[in-house]
Design a protein around this motif. Structure first.
Motif, PDB file in Angstrom:
ATOM      1  N   VAL A 206      25.335 -19.939  -7.055  1.00 38.91           N
ATOM      2  CA  VAL A 206      26.391 -19.211  -6.347  1.00 38.91           C
ATOM      3  C   VAL A 206      25.880 -18.913  -4.947  1.00 38.91           C
ATOM      4  CG1 VAL A 206      27.751 -17.100  -6.299  1.00 38.91           C
ATOM      5  CG2 VAL A 206      27.224 -18.197  -8.472  1.00 38.91           C
TER       6      VAL A 206
ATOM      7  N   LEU B  13      30.738 -15.034  -1.618  1.00 39.31           N
ATOM      8  CA  LEU B  13      31.082 -13.779  -2.277  1.00 39.31           C
ATOM      9  C   LEU B  13      31.863 -12.861  -1.342  1.00 39.31           C
ATOM     10  CD1 LEU B  13      27.740 -12.924  -4.093  1.00 39.31           C
ATOM     11  CD2 LEU B  13      29.766 -13.996  -5.048  1.00 39.31           C
ATOM     12  N   CYS B  14      32.712 -12.045  -1.932  1.00 36.89           N
ATOM     13  CA  CYS B  14      33.452 -11.048  -1.165  1.00 36.89           C
ATOM     14  C   CYS B  14      32.465 -10.014  -0.633  1.00 36.89           C
ATOM     15  CB  CYS B  14      34.490 -10.382  -2.057  1.00 36.89           C
ATOM     16  SG  CYS B  14      35.377  -9.028  -1.274  1.00 36.89           S
TER      17      CYS B  14
ATOM     18  N   GLY C 282      31.172  -9.635  -5.121  1.00 33.28           N
ATOM     19  CA  GLY C 282      31.417 -10.601  -6.179  1.00 33.28           C
ATOM     20  C   GLY C 282      31.858 -10.020  -7.505  1.00 33.28           C
TER      21      GLY C 282
ATOM     22  N   GLY D 124      36.473 -11.813  -6.565  1.00 26.49           N
ATOM     23  CA  GLY D 124      35.065 -11.754  -6.192  1.00 26.49           C
ATOM     24  C   GLY D 124      34.674 -12.776  -5.134  1.00 26.49           C
ATOM     25  N   ARG D 125      35.600 -13.590  -4.714  1.00 27.29           N
ATOM     26  CA  ARG D 125      35.353 -14.626  -3.700  1.00 27.29           C
ATOM     27  C   ARG D 125      36.294 -14.427  -2.511  1.00 27.29           C
ATOM     28  NH1 ARG D 125      31.081 -16.645  -5.975  1.00 27.29           N
ATOM     29  NH2 ARG D 125      31.323 -17.405  -8.070  1.00 27.29           N
TER      30      ARG D 125
END
Length: 59
Positions: free
Chosen positions: A11, A16-17, A22, A57-58
């Motif tokens: 990942v 990621l946010c 995430g 989360g993205r």
């Protein structure tokens, strides 16, 4: 049948946010004020869906 190892895709942190890191949820600490003592105490935290990534989360 041969034993095929599973491959884990890493990942990437840039995907990621940035607000929920995430998890898809944001936690907020809540406090309650005591009337006669003029102090605040911590009560149960609130968890809401992240509005920036809509809970994925993205980005």
């Amino acid at each position: 049948m041969t034993n095929i190892p599973s491959i884990k895709i890493p990942v990437f942190l840039s995907d990621l946010c940035h607000y929920c890191m995430g998890s898809g949820n944001l936690k907020a600490m809540q406090s309650a004020k005591l009337l006669n003592l003029n102090k605040t105490i911590r009560v149960q935290d609130t968890e809401v869906e992240c509005p920036h990534c809509n809970g994925t989360g993205r980005h």
